[in-house]
Structure formats: structure tokens, C-alpha cells
Design a protein around this motif. Structure first.
Motif, PDB file in Angstrom:
ATOM      1  N   GLU A 240      -3.691  -6.530  -3.867  1.00 44.91           N
ATOM      2  CA  GLU A 240      -2.208  -7.593  -3.725  1.00 44.91           C
ATOM      3  C   GLU A 240      -1.641  -5.974  -3.295  1.00 44.91           C
ATOM      4  OE1 GLU A 240      -0.998 -10.100  -3.587  1.00 44.91           O
ATOM      5  OE2 GLU A 240      -2.704 -11.291  -4.447  1.00 44.91           O
ATOM      6  N   ARG A 241      -0.331  -6.146  -2.583  1.00 46.55           N
ATOM      7  CA  ARG A 241       0.564  -5.098  -2.126  1.00 46.55           C
ATOM      8  C   ARG A 241       1.399  -4.503  -2.828  1.00 46.55           C
ATOM      9  NH1 ARG A 241      -0.594  -2.231   3.095  1.00 46.55           N
ATOM     10  NH2 ARG A 241       2.032  -1.840   3.626  1.00 46.55           N
ATOM     11  N   ASP A 242       1.288  -3.449  -2.702  1.00 47.83           N
ATOM     12  CA  ASP A 242       2.632  -2.844  -3.508  1.00 47.83           C
ATOM     13  C   ASP A 242       3.560  -1.634  -2.362  1.00 47.83           C
ATOM     14  OD1 ASP A 242       4.187  -0.530  -5.170  1.00 47.83           O
ATOM     15  OD2 ASP A 242       4.628  -2.211  -6.349  1.00 47.83           O
ATOM     16  N   GLU A 243       4.433  -1.447  -1.897  1.00 53.15           N
ATOM     17  CA  GLU A 243       5.057  -1.088  -1.024  1.00 53.15           C
ATOM     18  C   GLU A 243       4.744   0.619  -1.548  1.00 53.15           C
ATOM     19  OE1 GLU A 243       8.602  -0.144   1.458  1.00 53.15           O
ATOM     20  OE2 GLU A 243       8.049  -1.836   1.533  1.00 53.15           O
ATOM     21  N   GLY A 244       5.241   1.379  -3.100  1.00 51.02           N
ATOM     22  CA  GLY A 244       5.320   2.060  -3.297  1.00 51.02           C
ATOM     23  C   GLY A 244       4.586   2.704  -3.599  1.00 51.02           C
ATOM     24  N   ILE A 245       3.947   1.662  -4.334  1.00 52.23           N
ATOM     25  CA  ILE A 245       2.316   2.551  -4.616  1.00 52.23           C
ATOM     26  C   ILE A 245       1.497   2.987  -3.270  1.00 52.23           C
ATOM     27  CG2 ILE A 245      -0.206   1.955  -5.044  1.00 52.23           C
ATOM     28  CD1 ILE A 245       1.463   0.760  -7.719  1.00 52.23           C
ATOM     29  N   GLU A 246       1.742   1.886  -2.442  1.00 50.96           N
ATOM     30  CA  GLU A 246       0.595   2.550  -1.146  1.00 50.96           C
ATOM     31  C   GLU A 246       1.278   3.694  -0.099  1.00 50.96           C
ATOM     32  OE1 GLU A 246      -1.554   1.872   2.210  1.00 50.96           O
ATOM     33  OE2 GLU A 246      -1.467   0.711   0.199  1.00 50.96           O
ATOM     34  N   LEU A 247       2.875   3.908  -0.249  1.00 52.19           N
ATOM     35  CA  LEU A 247       3.567   5.081   0.372  1.00 52.19           C
ATOM     36  C   LEU A 247       2.561   5.791   0.528  1.00 52.19           C
ATOM     37  CD1 LEU A 247       7.152   3.834   0.941  1.00 52.19           C
ATOM     38  CD2 LEU A 247       5.198   4.447   2.824  1.00 52.19           C
ATOM     39  N   GLU A 248       2.757   5.761  -1.855  1.00 50.30           N
ATOM     40  CA  GLU A 248       2.218   7.209  -3.026  1.00 50.30           C
ATOM     41  C   GLU A 248       0.744   7.166  -1.506  1.00 50.30           C
ATOM     42  OE1 GLU A 248       3.531   9.684  -4.661  1.00 50.30           O
ATOM     43  OE2 GLU A 248       4.816   9.215  -3.950  1.00 50.30           O
ATOM     44  N   ARG A 249      -0.281   6.629  -1.828  1.00 50.56           N
ATOM     45  CA  ARG A 249      -1.474   6.647  -1.443  1.00 50.56           C
ATOM     46  C   ARG A 249      -1.824   6.915   0.140  1.00 50.56           C
ATOM     47  NH1 ARG A 249      -4.926   5.150   1.847  1.00 50.56           N
ATOM     48  NH2 ARG A 249      -3.692   3.641   2.909  1.00 50.56           N
ATOM     49  N   MET A 250      -0.872   6.791   1.170  1.00 47.96           N
ATOM     50  CA  MET A 250      -0.461   7.253   2.668  1.00 47.96           C
ATOM     51  C   MET A 250      -0.351   8.897   2.145  1.00 47.96           C
ATOM     52  SD  MET A 250       0.857   4.343   4.644  1.00 47.96           S
ATOM     53  CE  MET A 250       1.327   5.871   5.767  1.00 47.96           C
ATOM     54  N   ARG A 251       0.555   9.345   1.584  1.00 45.09           N
ATOM     55  CA  ARG A 251       0.651  10.030   0.951  1.00 45.09           C
ATOM     56  C   ARG A 251      -0.059  11.596   1.243  1.00 45.09           C
ATOM     57  NH1 ARG A 251       2.894  14.164  -2.792  1.00 45.09           N
ATOM     58  NH2 ARG A 251       1.875  12.212  -4.128  1.00 45.09           N
ATOM     59  N   ARG A 252      -0.721  11.327  -0.146  1.00 46.36           N
ATOM     60  CA  ARG A 252      -1.622  11.761  -0.503  1.00 46.36           C
ATOM     61  C   ARG A 252      -3.268  11.872   0.350  1.00 46.36           C
ATOM     62  NH1 ARG A 252      -0.618   9.075  -5.236  1.00 46.36           N
ATOM     63  NH2 ARG A 252      -2.241   7.184  -5.462  1.00 46.36           N
ATOM     64  N   SER A 253      -3.064  11.188   0.871  1.00 48.03           N
ATOM     65  CA  SER A 253      -4.181  10.742   2.080  1.00 48.03           C
ATOM     66  C   SER A 253      -4.135  11.612   3.186  1.00 48.03           C
ATOM     67  CB  SER A 253      -4.629   9.308   2.946  1.00 48.03           C
ATOM     68  OG  SER A 253      -5.843   9.202   3.356  1.00 48.03           O
ATOM     69  N   LEU A 254      -2.516  12.364   3.646  1.00 48.76           N
ATOM     70  CA  LEU A 254      -2.825  12.489   4.974  1.00 48.76           C
ATOM     71  C   LEU A 254      -2.438  14.410   4.156  1.00 48.76           C
ATOM     72  CD1 LEU A 254       0.572  11.379   5.823  1.00 48.76           C
ATOM     73  CD2 LEU A 254      -1.529  11.472   7.272  1.00 48.76           C
ATOM     74  N   LEU A 255      -1.927  14.459   2.789  1.00 51.63           N
ATOM     75  CA  LEU A 255      -2.275  15.902   2.554  1.00 51.63           C
ATOM     76  C   LEU A 255      -3.099  16.110   1.324  1.00 51.63           C
ATOM     77  CD1 LEU A 255       1.487  15.729   0.702  1.00 51.63           C
ATOM     78  CD2 LEU A 255       0.762  16.716   2.608  1.00 51.63           C
ATOM     79  N   LYS A 256      -4.099  15.415   1.710  1.00 53.43           N
ATOM     80  CA  LYS A 256      -6.033  15.622   1.335  1.00 53.43           C
ATOM     81  C   LYS A 256      -5.952  16.072  -0.083  1.00 53.43           C
ATOM     82  CE  LYS A 256      -7.854  17.683   5.427  1.00 53.43           C
ATOM     83  NZ  LYS A 256      -7.792  16.634   6.290  1.00 53.43           N
ATOM     84  N   ARG A 257      -4.859  15.018  -0.540  1.00 55.91           N
ATOM     85  CA  ARG A 257      -5.141  15.021  -2.333  1.00 55.91           C
ATOM     86  C   ARG A 257      -5.825  14.233  -2.813  1.00 55.91           C
ATOM     87  NH1 ARG A 257       1.791  16.653  -2.924  1.00 55.91           N
ATOM     88  NH2 ARG A 257       1.174  18.665  -2.192  1.00 55.91           N
ATOM     89  N   PHE A 258      -6.126  13.924  -4.135  1.00 56.14           N
ATOM     90  CA  PHE A 258      -7.168  12.738  -4.409  1.00 56.14           C
ATOM     91  C   PHE A 258      -5.857  12.837  -6.407  1.00 56.14           C
ATOM     92  CE2 PHE A 258      -9.364  16.147  -5.919  1.00 56.14           C
ATOM     93  CZ  PHE A 258     -10.104  16.310  -7.190  1.00 56.14           C
ATOM     94  N   GLN A 259      -6.217  11.536  -7.422  1.00 53.75           N
ATOM     95  CA  GLN A 259      -5.009  11.106  -8.427  1.00 53.75           C
ATOM     96  C   GLN A 259      -6.093  10.828  -8.972  1.00 53.75           C
ATOM     97  OE1 GLN A 259      -1.496   9.004  -8.865  1.00 53.75           O
ATOM     98  NE2 GLN A 259      -2.681   7.242  -9.631  1.00 53.75           N
ATOM     99  N   VAL A 260      -6.647  11.463 -10.308  1.00 55.16           N
ATOM    100  CA  VAL A 260      -7.140  11.241 -11.897  1.00 55.16           C
ATOM    101  C   VAL A 260      -6.513  10.328 -12.256  1.00 55.16           C
ATOM    102  CG1 VAL A 260      -8.271  12.400 -13.336  1.00 55.16           C
ATOM    103  CG2 VAL A 260      -8.026  13.573 -11.509  1.00 55.16           C
ATOM    104  N   ILE A 261      -6.737   9.345 -12.903  1.00 54.32           N
ATOM    105  CA  ILE A 261      -5.873   8.443 -14.065  1.00 54.32           C
ATOM    106  C   ILE A 261      -6.107   8.111 -15.022  1.00 54.32           C
ATOM    107  CG2 ILE A 261      -6.742   6.304 -12.794  1.00 54.32           C
ATOM    108  CD1 ILE A 261      -3.891   5.200 -13.028  1.00 54.32           C
TER     109      ILE A 261
END
Length: 483
Positions: A240-261
Motif C-alpha cells: 500500500e502507499r502512505d505519502e508520509g512514509i514514502e517521502l521519508e524513504r525518498m529523503r533517506r535515498s537522496l541523502l544516502k541514509r538507511f533505516q534500522v527498525i
């Protein structure tokens, strides 16, 4: 084929289409396919509940039978014996066990009241499936009332080693109660081995085979039935799609960051402080990841009335502040700590966009979050699961990075390994893990357990009534049946 009757501490919401938690998912599906009844506590705490106040509601071919608890029962049965004695000891935390005689007395009494409540609603051919540590004496109480039903018990939490279980006050009474079931199911082979070894050392039960015993004229089966998830359903949520989570994913991608959860209940068995310390060690040891690695810890509130839970919450808040205070920059914080529940649909999306799933309980019966993390991944760009060797899921999920959660250096190194792992290896590991959770899903757990329960042999009600022990309120000891 008779009805399925499920008994658990709490009942699920039969009126909703989507259940939360593997237990509810598996049980609702089984109940709806055969028709039946689900009995348990309705979550209400009142002054003086009575058996006659039980509530019956019907959803299609399934009946829900619920009762309330008194404040005294809630304090002594639920918060007391269940969660201050059994929960810590079964999770190897004898130092946190708080035993009082009134806890055991009310634990026995509530099980007796549950049995009184359901007894008049039972049919002769019902198949009864009892769940978890809250209801160990339940079958014994039904046997006292002459029940010859096939009654199975499934323990969702670990069964501890012989030394630990034998340190639990009234462990002999608990053993006698467990042996009133026809089938005793555990999550893992290790749990089965622990229980069988305990019986060999602390009972006169005769082993007919490694998983079949004879005791006081009855034959009892013992087995491991690892619970699973509905991988397809959770995967669909992750698409599914969530705009807020998708924006965060794109932000991390642009900044070459990754998430540990990580996503857990706020519980001392989950190893949350050790996990935060391991992430701090990761940043200390590999400073090249400063500004790049982000750790999201979701810890939903749990049993806030128990002191140990307030203590761990305070420790996590202190650790988060210390790590962020040391390392955070104006546009980056290494740890995000959320102390509230997150909807499963949103959790699936968060799992999908996280490179690393850090699931490192100090002790866990199975840990379905680990399996849900796998189900949520994109097969073309999957994340890596880091899993505690003390989670029941580690018996199945060999392609995860298996770690000792007490060794913060080892966990820190595993985070580093996951962060640098090749895409080829990530895909191969995920392919194997996904195959495992898809094959051993919640439907298989339900089917195999119920098939084993239907296959057991029972004996006449009179012989059952004469063979079991019960709790004597006056002395707090075991005694013969009261007639």
C-alpha cells in the motif's frame, strides 16, 4: 466433526475483518471454518463479577463468551501470578519474579470461574483448545466437572529449563495441571526438550516415546507447533502507499541514509536497552555511518501497572537522550523512539523501507515481528533480518543474521555486516526466509495442531476425575479432588 471451542485470557474482535497478532488470525480462521465458541476475559474490571453475568454474542457461526474480572482478580490473577510469577520466570528472569500466596489462590480461582462459566455451554463432541500461561489449570478444572473432551493446550511463550521451572513456586501443581491436557503444544523443539526433561526429573510420568507419555492411566502427547504469520496478507499491506512514509524513504535515498527498525511491546524480555547500546556501539565503532544510519525503535506500551515496565521505559528514554545528545546533528538524529502503538498497515510499510530489521529479544516464544519483517520486503531490494538466537523463530530462520543479544559487540558487527551486504546475498537470504515463512504459516500451525488434537485418545470421565490434583485454598497446596 464437533465444534472448536477456544479458551484464552482475552478474546479477539470477531466483528472485524482484519485481526492483529498471529494467535487471533489463526484462531478466527479456524473458528469460522468449523463453527465454534471463543471464551475469555472481555477486558473489563468491575467490582464483583459473577459467572451469571457472562456475555454471549454471535458473529455468523461463531459465539463469543466473555466474562469480566474483579479488581482483586485483575490484581492477583492477571498482574500477579500470570505476569509477576509466570511471565518473568518463563522468560528466565527469576530476579523479577514476585510470588505471593494470594496470587496463586486467585490464579486458581479465576481458572475455576472460567471453567464454571463455559461448562454448561459445552457439547459432548466439542474440541477444546486452551491458550497460554494464564490458563494452565483450566483443563484440571474441567476434568473435575466430569469433562471427557479432548482438551489441548498451547504455550505461546518459552518453556524454561528444568532448573528455572523448578524454581517457580507451586511448579508441582502446575505440572499436575498441565498433565490434564491431552495435547501439550510448544513453539519450539527446545521448549519440548525442556518440558520432557523436567518430567523425567520431577515426575513419575512414563515415556512411551520421545513425545508420548503415560501418566495415571492417561496418554498425553507433547509436540512443537511453531506459529506463523499470514505472509501474503502482510505483504499486501506493505504494498500500500502512505505519502508520509514514502517521502521519508525518498529523503533517506537522496541523502544516502538507511533505516534500522525494531518493533516490540515495551517488555524487559525484548532486550530493548541492550539493542540501543548495540546501536550506540555500532556508531562508536564505525563512525563513517554517522549521519547515515537511523534507528527507529517502536515500543508499544505494555502492562504499565507493573514496576519493571516503568523502569525499562525510563531507561530507554535516558538511552535515547544520551545517544542523540552525543551524535545528533541539526538535520539528523541517530535514534527515533516511539512509545505508542503503530497500526499494522503502517508498520508493514515501515518494515518495507527499512534496510535492517533488528529483532533481538533476550528470550521469546517465537517472535512474529521477525516473520512479518520478512514478508514485508521487496524481493528485488530486500532488507536483512538480524535475529536473536534466543527467539523461537531462530530455529526456523537460519538465513537471518543470528546473534547473541547480550553481546553488544556482536550485534554491532551484525549491523555493519548487514549494511555492507551485497544485493546478491540479500536476495538469496530473503528468498530462503520467505519460502520458510510461507510454508510454515499461521494456517499450517492451526491445521497441524488441531489434527494432532483430534488424533489423541481419551479415557473415561470418571478415571480423569479421580486422578488429578487441584488447588486447596485453605493450605495453598495440592490435594485430591473435592466432591
Amino acid at each position: 466433526m464437533g465444534r472448536l471451542v477456544v479458551v484464552s485470557n482475552r478474546t479477539g474482535d470477531l466483528g472485524t475483518k482484519t485481526q492483529t497478532g498471529g494467535l487471533a488470525v489463526g484462531i478466527v480462521d479456524a473458528l469460522k471454518s468449523s463453527g465454534g465458541m471463543w471464551m475469555g476475559w472481555n477486558g473489563e474490571v468491575v467490582d464483583k463479577p459473577e459467572t451469571s453475568n457472562a456475555q454471549l454474542t454471535t458473529h455468523g457461526n461463531v459465539t463469543s463468551l466473555t466474562v469480566s474480572l474483579s479488581e482483586q482478580e485483575h490484581e492477583n490473577y492477571y498482574l500477579g501470578f500470570a505476569n509477576k510469577v509466570l511471565w518473568p520466570s518463563f522468560h528466565y528472569r527469576l530476579d523479577l519474579m514476585d510470588y505471593r500466596t494470594e496470587f496463586a489462590k486467585h490464579y486458581a480461582a479465576v481458572n475455576r470461574r472460567f471453567a464454571d462459566t463455559i461448562h454448561s455451554h459445552l457439547r459432548n463432541d466439542d474440541l477444546i483448545w486452551v491458550h497460554d500461561y494464564h490458563l494452565i489449570p483450566f483443563a484440571s478444572e474441567l476434568r473435575r466437572r466430569g469433562s471427557a473432551h479432548k482438551i489441548g493446550f498451547f504455550l505461546h511463550i518459552p518453556f524454561p529449563s528444568v532448573d528455572v521451572f523448578s524454581a517457580v513456586p507451586r511448579h508441582g501443581w502446575l505440572r499436575e495441571c498441565l498433565l490434564q491436557y491431552d495435547l501439550i503444544g510448544f513453539q519450539t523443539k527446545n521448549d519440548v526438550q525442556n518440558f520432557c526433561r523436567y518430567l523425567k526429573e520431577h515426575s513419575k510420568a512414563k515415556f512411551l516415546s520421545p513425545n508420548l507419555i503415560r501418566w495415571q492411566g492417561r496418554t498425553i502427547s507433547i509436540g512443537d507447533f511453531p506459529i506463523g504469520v499470514d505472509a501474503g496478507q502482510f505483504s499486501a499491506m506493505a504494498h500500500e502507499r502512505d505519502e508520509g512514509i514514502e517521502l521519508e524513504r525518498m529523503r533517506r535515498s537522496l541523502l544516502k541514509r538507511f533505516q534500522v527498525i525494531s518493533a516490540d511491546r515495551l517488555d524487559y524480555s525484548k532486550g530493548l536497552p541492550q539493542r540501543m547500546k548495540a546501536f550506540r556501539k555500532f556508531l562508536d565503532s564505525y563512525p563513517e555511518y554517522l549521519g547515515r544510519a537511523e534507528y527507529l525503535q517502536i515500543a508499544s506500551p505494555s502492562r504499565e501497572d507493573v514496576t519493571a515496565y516503568a523502569d525499562i521505559r525510563a531507561e530507554l528514554e535516558q538511552l535515547t537522550g544520551a545517544v542523540n545528545g552525543k551524535y545528533a546533528d541539526f538535520n539528523w538524529a541517530p535514534i527515533q523512539y516511539i512509545n505508542r502503538s503503530i497500526e499494522r498497515e503502517k508498520l508493514a510499510l515501515l518494515f518495507r523501507c527499512s534496510l535492517i530489521g533488528l529483532i533481538t529479544p533476550l528470550r521469546d516464544g517465537m517472535n512474529l515481528v521477525a516473520k512479518e519483517y520478512i514478508a514485508a520486503q521487496d524481493a528485488e531490494d530486500p532488507g536483512i533480518l538480524i535475529l536473536s538466537k534466543f527467539a523461537g523463530a531462530a530455529e526456523q530462520l537460519n538465513d537471518a543474521l543470528i546473534v547473541n543479544p547480550y553481546d553488544i559487540n556482536e550485534v554491532a558487527q551484525a549491523i555493519r555486516r548487514a549494511a555492507t551486504m551485497s544485493m546478491e546475498e540479500r536476495r538469496a537470504r530473503h528468498r530462503n526466509l520467505l519460502s520458510q515463512i510461507s510454508e510454515y504459516d499461521v494456517q499450517r500451525w492451526q491445521n497441524e495442531y488441531l489434527a494432532a488434537l483430534r488424533a489423541v485418545q481419551t479415557v473415561a470421565p470418571q478415571s480423569m476425575r479421580s486422578s488429578h490434583s487441584t488447588w486447596s485454598e485453605g493450605r495453598g497446596t495440592m490435594s485430591g479432588p473435592r466432591h
